[in-house]
Design a protein around this motif. Structure first.
Motif, PDB file in Angstrom:
ATOM      1  N   THR A  39       0.830  -1.191   0.000  1.00 16.92           N
ATOM      2  CA  THR A  39       0.000   0.000   0.000  1.00 16.92           C
ATOM      3  C   THR A  39       0.871   1.250   0.000  1.00 16.92           C
ATOM      4  O   THR A  39       1.735   1.406   0.851  1.00 16.92           O
ATOM      5  CB  THR A  39      -0.886   0.041   1.264  1.00 16.92           C
ATOM      6  OG1 THR A  39      -1.415  -1.250   1.468  1.00 16.92           O
ATOM      7  CG2 THR A  39      -1.977   1.061   1.131  1.00 16.92           C
ATOM      8  N   TYR A  41       0.354   5.134   0.413  1.00 17.39           N
ATOM      9  CA  TYR A  41      -0.668   6.103   0.774  1.00 17.39           C
ATOM     10  C   TYR A  41      -0.442   7.420   0.049  1.00 17.39           C
ATOM     11  O   TYR A  41       0.669   7.949   0.032  1.00 17.39           O
ATOM     12  CB  TYR A  41      -0.670   6.329   2.288  1.00 17.39           C
ATOM     13  CG  TYR A  41      -1.121   5.120   3.058  1.00 17.39           C
ATOM     14  CD1 TYR A  41      -2.461   4.709   3.018  1.00 17.39           C
ATOM     15  CD2 TYR A  41      -0.223   4.365   3.809  1.00 17.39           C
ATOM     16  CE1 TYR A  41      -2.883   3.590   3.708  1.00 17.39           C
ATOM     17  CE2 TYR A  41      -0.637   3.239   4.508  1.00 17.39           C
ATOM     18  CZ  TYR A  41      -1.972   2.865   4.460  1.00 17.39           C
ATOM     19  OH  TYR A  41      -2.392   1.762   5.135  1.00 17.39           O
ATOM     20  N   MET A  93      -9.971  14.065  -0.794  1.00 15.60           N
ATOM     21  CA  MET A  93     -10.010  12.943   0.166  1.00 15.60           C
ATOM     22  C   MET A  93     -11.361  12.259   0.084  1.00 15.60           C
ATOM     23  O   MET A  93     -11.457  11.041   0.026  1.00 15.60           O
ATOM     24  CB  MET A  93      -9.801  13.442   1.598  1.00 15.60           C
ATOM     25  CG  MET A  93      -8.402  13.923   1.866  1.00 15.60           C
ATOM     26  SD  MET A  93      -8.184  14.286   3.614  1.00 15.60           S
ATOM     27  CE  MET A  93      -7.681  12.676   4.207  1.00 15.60           C
ATOM     28  N   GLY A  96     -11.913   9.913  -2.586  1.00 15.72           N
ATOM     29  CA  GLY A  96     -11.082   8.711  -2.544  1.00 15.72           C
ATOM     30  C   GLY A  96      -9.756   8.866  -3.272  1.00 15.72           C
ATOM     31  O   GLY A  96      -9.063   7.882  -3.529  1.00 15.72           O
ATOM     32  N   ASP A  99      -5.344   9.557   0.721  1.00 13.74           N
ATOM     33  CA  ASP A  99      -5.534   8.824   1.969  1.00 13.74           C
ATOM     34  C   ASP A  99      -5.239   9.710   3.176  1.00 13.74           C
ATOM     35  O   ASP A  99      -5.797   9.511   4.254  1.00 13.74           O
ATOM     36  CB  ASP A  99      -4.582   7.622   2.022  1.00 13.74           C
ATOM     37  CG  ASP A  99      -4.784   6.719   0.830  1.00 13.74           C
ATOM     38  OD1 ASP A  99      -5.858   6.112   0.752  1.00 13.74           O
ATOM     39  OD2 ASP A  99      -3.879   6.630  -0.029  1.00 13.74           O
ATOM     40  N   VAL A 226      -6.867  12.025   8.020  1.00 13.72           N
ATOM     41  CA  VAL A 226      -7.169  10.830   7.207  1.00 13.72           C
ATOM     42  C   VAL A 226      -8.691  10.797   7.056  1.00 13.72           C
ATOM     43  O   VAL A 226      -9.404  11.392   7.864  1.00 13.72           O
ATOM     44  CB  VAL A 226      -6.665   9.506   7.851  1.00 13.72           C
ATOM     45  CG1 VAL A 226      -5.165   9.532   8.081  1.00 13.72           C
ATOM     46  CG2 VAL A 226      -7.396   9.193   9.155  1.00 13.72           C
ATOM     47  N   GLU A 230     -12.136   5.504   7.943  1.00 13.69           N
ATOM     48  CA  GLU A 230     -11.625   4.576   6.929  1.00 13.69           C
ATOM     49  C   GLU A 230     -10.213   4.097   7.246  1.00 13.69           C
ATOM     50  O   GLU A 230      -9.778   3.068   6.751  1.00 13.69           O
ATOM     51  CB  GLU A 230     -11.559   5.277   5.552  1.00 13.69           C
ATOM     52  CG  GLU A 230     -12.847   5.877   5.092  1.00 13.69           C
ATOM     53  CD  GLU A 230     -13.683   4.896   4.305  1.00 13.69           C
ATOM     54  OE1 GLU A 230     -13.085   4.058   3.618  1.00 13.69           O
ATOM     55  OE2 GLU A 230     -14.913   4.963   4.414  1.00 13.69           O
ATOM     56  N   ASN A 231      -9.496   4.868   8.005  1.00  8.58           N
ATOM     57  CA  ASN A 231      -8.058   4.613   8.149  1.00  8.58           C
ATOM     58  C   ASN A 231      -7.600   4.649   9.600  1.00  8.58           C
ATOM     59  O   ASN A 231      -6.575   5.248   9.906  1.00  8.58           O
ATOM     60  CB  ASN A 231      -7.279   5.684   7.366  1.00  8.58           C
ATOM     61  CG  ASN A 231      -7.088   5.280   5.918  1.00  8.58           C
ATOM     62  OD1 ASN A 231      -6.926   4.104   5.621  1.00  8.58           O
ATOM     63  ND2 ASN A 231      -7.107   6.249   5.034  1.00  8.58           N
TER      64      ASN A 231
END
Ligand code: GLN
Length: 261
Positions: A39, A41, A93, A96, A99, A226, A230-231
């Protein structure tokens, strides 16, 4: 009889293949899932915002850049910077496309509805700024009938738009800080609202023909954002990394690198 033998052999063979296939996909899933190493970010930044974020010799640099880079290294995640106008960061953000955001972004209750913030990492606060020779504006009480320049999507813009009638001002909005500074420097607007550390740094670096007046209008503090809910894992890493850096002196080193004498 012979036929049956072949059929069962074939069945055993297909079962064997299926088993191989399964175990293979399981291991590879586990590999990327648990380590999260793949991943990268996406981090939204506002590169017109020294000393927090700016470009020097084609590279991003500044307090925010050094801070998030060090946090990512310490906590073992990868990042990629996405520069944009400040006003576009939270919408990006929500769409999407990002991040994380680190952009001298003040922690506000309104923003908390759509993003989660890290622990605060810098005390800023808004200041009024006028032409160097200006003598009639010393505080927010002197703004009646004045043209106030602000930057889109910022807490300075919110302050001005929420108080337009009360203060009796006209508000003009810009996409980035340098354009807003220019507007007051060349006399097209009377006053601008900017974060104290940013305008103090700009005035110390260059002869902008501007000066800060009065006390700070509020006590804005910066946080790393963030997307809400979601994070959570990433946010924990950011907070842990930040706390470690405050503890081991690397946070102070970064601040001194940009703001030290
Ligand atoms: N701190 C201000 C805000 O969060 C301005 C940030 C910026 O212009 N990059 O709105």
């Amino acid at each position: 009889m012979k036929k049956l033998k072949w059929i069962s052999l074939f069945l055993v063979f297909t079962l064997f293949l299926a088993a191989c296939g399964n175990s293979e996909s399981e291991t590879s899933d586990e590999g990327s899932g648990s380590s999260g190493e793949n991943t990268v970010y996406k981090v939204g930044i506002d590169t017109t915002y020294p000393p927090f974020e700016f470009e020097e010799n084609g590279e991003y640099t500044g307090i925010d850049i050094d801070l998030i880079t060090a946090i990512a290294e310490k906590q073992g995640f990868e990042i990629e910077f996405s520069p944009m106008d400040f006003g576009g960061i939270i919408p990006a953000m929500q769409a999407g496309q990002l991040d994380v955001a680190i952009a001298g972004m003040s922690i506000t209750d309104d923003r908390k509805k759509v993003v989660d913030f890290s622990d605060p990492y810098f005390d800023a606060g808004l200041s009024l700024v006028v032409q160097e020779g200006n003598t009639d504006i010393e505080s927010a009480d002197d703004l009646k009938g004045k043209k106030v320049a602000v930057k889109k999507g910022t807490t300075g813009a919110t302050y001005a738009t929420e108080n337009t009638e009360k203060l009796g001002i006209e508000v003009v909005q810009f996409n980035d800080s340098p354009a807003m500074f220019q507007e007051v420097a060349n006399g097209n607007a009377d006053v601008l609202i900017e974060d104290y550390p940013v305008i103090a740094y700009a005035i110390a670096q260059k002869d902008l023909g501007l000066k800060i007046v009065g006390d700070r209008l509020n006590g804005d503090q910066y946080g790393i954002a963030v997307l809400k809910g979601e994070n959570t894992e990433l946010l924990e890493k950011i907070n842990t990394g930040l706390a470690e850096m405050k503890e081991d002196g690397s946070y102070d080193e970064i601040i001194n690198k940009y703001l030290g004498e």
